[in-house]
Enzyme design. Structure first.
Site, PDB file in Angstrom:
ATOM      1  N   ASN A 212       1.264  -9.492  -0.190  1.00 21.59           N
ATOM      2  CA  ASN A 212       1.630  -8.135   0.190  1.00 21.59           C
ATOM      3  C   ASN A 212       2.260  -8.223   1.582  1.00 21.59           C
ATOM      4  O   ASN A 212       1.580  -8.396   2.574  1.00 21.59           O
ATOM      5  CB  ASN A 212       0.364  -7.265   0.208  1.00 21.59           C
ATOM      6  CG  ASN A 212       0.667  -5.821   0.532  1.00 21.59           C
ATOM      7  OD1 ASN A 212       1.798  -5.473   0.880  1.00 21.59           O
ATOM      8  ND2 ASN A 212      -0.343  -4.975   0.424  1.00 21.59           N
TER       9      ASN A 212
ATOM     10  N   LYS B 192      -0.319 -10.069   3.881  1.00 25.26           N
ATOM     11  CA  LYS B 192      -1.682 -10.193   3.345  1.00 25.26           C
ATOM     12  C   LYS B 192      -1.598 -11.036   2.091  1.00 25.26           C
ATOM     13  O   LYS B 192      -0.632 -10.896   1.335  1.00 25.26           O
ATOM     14  CB  LYS B 192      -2.224  -8.816   2.936  1.00 25.26           C
ATOM     15  CG  LYS B 192      -2.858  -8.040   4.032  1.00 25.26           C
ATOM     16  CD  LYS B 192      -3.591  -6.835   3.439  1.00 25.26           C
ATOM     17  CE  LYS B 192      -3.338  -5.617   4.287  1.00 25.26           C
ATOM     18  NZ  LYS B 192      -3.530  -4.344   3.647  1.00 25.26           N
TER      19      LYS B 192
ATOM     20  N   ARG C  46       3.487  -7.486  -4.179  1.00 27.53           N
ATOM     21  CA  ARG C  46       3.441  -6.023  -4.188  1.00 27.53           C
ATOM     22  C   ARG C  46       4.779  -5.495  -3.674  1.00 27.53           C
ATOM     23  O   ARG C  46       5.250  -5.904  -2.611  1.00 27.53           O
ATOM     24  CB  ARG C  46       2.323  -5.543  -3.273  1.00 27.53           C
ATOM     25  CG  ARG C  46       2.293  -4.045  -3.212  1.00 27.53           C
ATOM     26  CD  ARG C  46       1.170  -3.553  -2.324  1.00 27.53           C
ATOM     27  NE  ARG C  46       1.127  -2.111  -2.400  1.00 27.53           N
ATOM     28  CZ  ARG C  46       0.862  -1.317  -1.363  1.00 27.53           C
ATOM     29  NH1 ARG C  46       0.618  -1.842  -0.177  1.00 27.53           N
ATOM     30  NH2 ARG C  46       0.833  -0.017  -1.516  1.00 27.53           N
TER      31      ARG C  46
ATOM     32  N   HIS D 173       0.822   4.108  -4.883  1.00 26.96           N
ATOM     33  CA  HIS D 173      -0.552   3.661  -5.189  1.00 26.96           C
ATOM     34  C   HIS D 173      -0.755   3.496  -6.693  1.00 26.96           C
ATOM     35  O   HIS D 173      -1.886   3.530  -7.187  1.00 26.96           O
ATOM     36  CB  HIS D 173      -1.627   4.684  -4.727  1.00 26.96           C
ATOM     37  CG  HIS D 173      -1.794   4.802  -3.246  1.00 26.96           C
ATOM     38  ND1 HIS D 173      -2.254   5.959  -2.649  1.00 26.96           N
ATOM     39  CD2 HIS D 173      -1.596   3.926  -2.242  1.00 26.96           C
ATOM     40  CE1 HIS D 173      -2.320   5.791  -1.341  1.00 26.96           C
ATOM     41  NE2 HIS D 173      -1.920   4.561  -1.071  1.00 26.96           N
TER      42      HIS D 173
ATOM     43  N   HIS E 254      -7.511   8.443  -4.939  1.00 27.44           N
ATOM     44  CA  HIS E 254      -7.399   7.220  -4.121  1.00 27.44           C
ATOM     45  C   HIS E 254      -7.349   7.683  -2.668  1.00 27.44           C
ATOM     46  O   HIS E 254      -6.316   8.153  -2.184  1.00 27.44           O
ATOM     47  CB  HIS E 254      -6.133   6.450  -4.515  1.00 27.44           C
ATOM     48  CG  HIS E 254      -5.888   5.231  -3.669  1.00 27.44           C
ATOM     49  ND1 HIS E 254      -5.970   3.942  -4.146  1.00 27.44           N
ATOM     50  CD2 HIS E 254      -5.563   5.107  -2.360  1.00 27.44           C
ATOM     51  CE1 HIS E 254      -5.717   3.087  -3.184  1.00 27.44           C
ATOM     52  NE2 HIS E 254      -5.460   3.772  -2.085  1.00 27.44           N
TER      53      HIS E 254
ATOM     54  N   GLY F  76      -7.677   6.473   0.920  1.00 26.71           N
ATOM     55  CA  GLY F  76      -7.753   5.422   1.938  1.00 26.71           C
ATOM     56  C   GLY F  76      -7.131   5.988   3.195  1.00 26.71           C
ATOM     57  O   GLY F  76      -7.245   7.182   3.469  1.00 26.71           O
TER      58      GLY F  76
ATOM     59  N   ARG G 247      -0.791  11.059   8.048  1.00 32.09           N
ATOM     60  CA  ARG G 247       0.329  11.778   7.404  1.00 32.09           C
ATOM     61  C   ARG G 247      -0.085  13.186   7.010  1.00 32.09           C
ATOM     62  O   ARG G 247      -1.219  13.407   6.583  1.00 32.09           O
ATOM     63  CB  ARG G 247       0.784  11.044   6.140  1.00 32.09           C
ATOM     64  CG  ARG G 247       1.527   9.764   6.426  1.00 32.09           C
ATOM     65  CD  ARG G 247       1.838   9.020   5.140  1.00 32.09           C
ATOM     66  NE  ARG G 247       1.269   7.694   5.185  1.00 32.09           N
ATOM     67  CZ  ARG G 247       1.023   6.928   4.125  1.00 32.09           C
ATOM     68  NH1 ARG G 247       1.312   7.364   2.912  1.00 32.09           N
ATOM     69  NH2 ARG G 247       0.513   5.730   4.265  1.00 32.09           N
TER      70      ARG G 247
ATOM     71  N   VAL H 123     -12.070   5.525   1.949  1.00 35.54           N
ATOM     72  CA  VAL H 123     -12.838   6.762   2.112  1.00 35.54           C
ATOM     73  C   VAL H 123     -13.569   7.096   0.808  1.00 35.54           C
ATOM     74  O   VAL H 123     -14.767   7.394   0.814  1.00 35.54           O
ATOM     75  CB  VAL H 123     -11.905   7.924   2.522  1.00 35.54           C
ATOM     76  CG1 VAL H 123     -12.698   9.218   2.664  1.00 35.54           C
ATOM     77  CG2 VAL H 123     -11.166   7.590   3.814  1.00 35.54           C
TER      78      VAL H 123
ATOM     79  N   ASN I 217     -16.616   4.819   0.327  1.00 32.75           N
ATOM     80  CA  ASN I 217     -17.636   4.720   1.375  1.00 32.75           C
ATOM     81  C   ASN I 217     -18.168   6.038   1.910  1.00 32.75           C
ATOM     82  O   ASN I 217     -19.208   6.066   2.564  1.00 32.75           O
ATOM     83  CB  ASN I 217     -17.067   3.931   2.564  1.00 32.75           C
ATOM     84  CG  ASN I 217     -16.797   2.490   2.188  1.00 32.75           C
ATOM     85  OD1 ASN I 217     -17.665   1.837   1.637  1.00 32.75           O
ATOM     86  ND2 ASN I 217     -15.594   2.017   2.461  1.00 32.75           N
TER      87      ASN I 217
ATOM     88  N   GLU J 294      -6.602  -3.852  -5.963  1.00 35.57           N
ATOM     89  CA  GLU J 294      -5.160  -3.931  -6.225  1.00 35.57           C
ATOM     90  C   GLU J 294      -4.704  -5.378  -6.384  1.00 35.57           C
ATOM     91  O   GLU J 294      -3.814  -5.666  -7.175  1.00 35.57           O
ATOM     92  CB  GLU J 294      -4.395  -3.229  -5.096  1.00 35.57           C
ATOM     93  CG  GLU J 294      -4.518  -1.719  -5.204  1.00 35.57           C
ATOM     94  CD  GLU J 294      -4.117  -0.974  -3.944  1.00 35.57           C
ATOM     95  OE1 GLU J 294      -4.855  -1.084  -2.944  1.00 35.57           O
ATOM     96  OE2 GLU J 294      -3.080  -0.304  -3.953  1.00 35.57           O
TER      97      GLU J 294
END
Ligand code: ADP
Length: 408
Positions: free
Chosen positions: A17, A24, A98, A187, A215, A217, A248, A338, A341, A391
Site C-alpha cells: 500500500n 505499508k 492497493r 474503502h 467502516h 476509521g 474531513r 473507531v 474499538n 484489507e
C-alpha cells in the site's frame, strides 16, 4: 540469509500500500491468514526516513534517508533478506497493490500490465493524492520483483456496479459525463470483506442478507449491501463525501465553497485543505483521535461534546437512510479503528433506534473487539456485530484469485 519459516510451504502474497510518503506492506498467507511479515516505510523524501519491519515476532526499526519509493522498496527487500522471512522461500505467488481509484472501468482486481498502468495514471485526476503514489509503488515493485505477477486491487471496485440512481449526481449530464463526475465510493475492499464475512459468521448465504457496513476509521464510510452487492455508499466522487471523519467534513452544502471563495478569500487549494484536513472531528474539537475526544468530553469540553454529537447524528441519519434504501435490514456491522474499538460511538450511533428493531446489549458492546462479536441482544430483529476488517488479507486473496495460483 534468514531461516525459512515453516509456514513458507504455503503460497503467500506480498501486499503493498503505497502512499504519498509511505509504503505499508504485509507478507501474508491467504489460506491460513498467517502474517509472515509486515512493516512500514515512512517519511520518504524527507532528510531522515523511518522504517519498521516486523517478522518472527520481532520488530526492527531503522532511521535512514529514503530518497524515493524505489529506495524505500529496496530497503524493504533488504530487510527481508537480512531478517527474513526469505522471499525466495516464501512461495510468493503475487504482489497485491492497493489502488484507490479504478474509476468506471474496474469492478474487480486486475493483473497489472501496460494498459492497467495507463488506466491508473489516467484516473489520477479523480484521486490526485492517491493514484500517483499507488502507481509509483507498482512501477518500482515491478522493476524490483519482475518474476512475480502484480495485481491491482481497487478501493472503488466493490461500488463499480452501484445502481445508477445511487451513483449519479443530479448535475448536467454532459458536464458529468465529460469529466467523469459520478459517485465511485471508497474503502470498497473493506466493505466487501466485512459484508461477506458477516454471512459466514452467521452461517447464512450472503445472497439472503441485507447489511449496513459502517467502516469508521480516520476516514469513515457507510455502505448498504443487498445480497452481497453494494447498492449505496457514502463516499462519492472522492473520499470527502458522506460521514463526518477524523479531519474531513463529509457532506456539506456545495454553496459553502462558493461563499468562502467569493467572500472570504479562500483559494481552491485553501478549500481543499479546509475540508480534507481542517474539518471533521478535528475541525470541531481540535483533536482527531477518538480516545482524546472522549477525554475532552469527560472533562466537560463543550466543543468536543458537539463534535461527538455531530458525528453520531450524521451516522444515525445514514443508518436510517440505508435502512430505507434496503427496505429490510438484517445486519449492521461496525469495523475499522473507531468501529472496532469505540463502544461509546457504537452505542451512541444506534441509540433510539429500537422501533426499527435495532438494539445494542450494553454488556456485549463494552470494550474493544479484536474478534467478531455480536453486540445486539438475542432475538433482536437486526443483528449488530463488530467485525474487524482485514484489507491486507482481502487484497491478498483477490490477488491470488487473479493469478489463479494453486493451493500448496
Ligand atoms: P485509517 O486506516 O483510516 O487511518 P483506522 O481504521 O486505523 O484509520 O482508525 C484510526 C482511528 O481509530 C484513530 O484515529 C482513532 O480515532 C480510532 N481508535 C483507535 N483506537 C481506538 C480506541 N481504543 N478507542 C477509540 N478510538 C480508537
Amino acid at each position: 540469509m534468514s531461516t525459512p519459516t515453516p509456514a513458507a510451504a504455503h503460497t503467500s502474497v506480498l501486499v503493498i500500500n503505497s502512499g504519498s510518503s509511505s509504503i505499508k506492506y504485509q507478507l501474508v498467507i491467504p489460506d491460513t491468514h498467517e502474517v509472515l511479515a509486515s512493516g512500514l516505510v515512512e517519511r520518504i523524501g524527507e532528510p531522515v526516513g523511518a522504517v519498521k519491519h516486523v517478522a518472527h515476532g520481532e520488530t526492527t526499526r531503522r532511521e535512514l534517508p529514503v530518497t524515493d519509493h524505489a529506495e524505500g522498496l529496496r530497503v524493504v527487500l533488504g530487510l527481508f533478506d537480512e531478517i527474513g522471512p526469505d522471499l525466495g522461500q516464501a512461495h510468493v505467488a503475487a504482489v497485491g497493490h492497493r489502488v484507490v481509484q479504478g474509476g468506471a472501468r474496474y469492478s474487480g482486481p486486475a493483473l497489472v500490465d501496460e494498459d492497467v498502468v495507463r488506466d491508473i495514471d489516467e484516473l489520477s485526476p479523480l484521486a490526485p493524492l492517491h493514484n500517483p503514489p499507488n502507481l509509483t509503488g507498482i512501477r518500482v515493485a515491478r522493476e524490483l520483483l519482475p518474476d512475480v505477477p502484480h495485481v491491482a486491487v481497487f478501493d472503488t471496485a466493490f461500488f463499480r456496479d452501484l445502481p445508477a440512481a445511487a451513483a449519479t449526481y443530479a448535475v448536467d449530464t454532459e458536464v458529468a459525463t465529460t469529466h467523469q463526475v459520478r459517485r465511485y465510493g471508497a474503502h470498497g475492499t473493506s466493505h466487501q470483506y466485512v459484508s461477506h464475512k458477516v454471512a459466514r459468521l452467521l452461517g447464512r448465504p450472503v445472497e439472503e442478507l441485507n447489511t449496513i457496513v459502517l467502516h469508521l476509521g480516520n476516514g469513515a464510510s457507510a455502505s448498504a449491501v443487498r445480497g452481497g452487492r453494494a447498492v449505496e455508499t457514502s463516499m462519492g466522487m472522492t473520499p470527502l463525501e458522506g460521514l463526518v471523519m477524523g479531519t474531513r467534513s463529509g457532506d456539506l452544502d456545495p454553496a459553502v465553497l462558493f461563499h468562502l471563495y467569493r467572500n472570504a478569500g479562500f483559494s481552491v487549494d485553501d478549500l481543499d485543505d479546509l475540508l480534507n484536513r481542517r474539518s471533521g472531528i478535528k475541525g470541531l474539537s481540535g483533536v482527531n483521535d477518538f480516545r482524546e475526544l472522549h477525554d475532552l468530553v469527560e472533562q466537560g469540553d463543550a466543543a468536543a461534546r458537539l463534535a461527538l454529537d455531530v458525528y453520531l447524528h450524521r451516522l444515525r441519519k445514514y443508518i436510517g437512510a440505508y435502512y430505507a434504501v434496503l427496505g429490510r435490514l438484517d445486519v449492521i456491522a461496525f469495523t475499522a479503528g473507531v468501529g472496532e474499538n469505540d463502544d461509546i460511538v457504537r452505542a451512541g450511533a444506534l441509540a433510539g433506534l429500537e422501533a426499527l428493531g435495532i438494539e445494542v446489549d450494553l454488556g456485549r458492546n463494552a470494550g474493544r473487539k479484536s474478534e467478531p462479536t455480536v453486540i445486539s441482544p438475542d432475538g433482536a430483529r437486526v443483528t449488530v456485530l463488530v467485525v474487524p476488517t482485514n484489507e491486507e488479507l482481502a487484497i491478498a486473496r483477490q490477488a491470488l484469485e487473479v493469478v489463479g495460483a494453486g493451493r500448496a
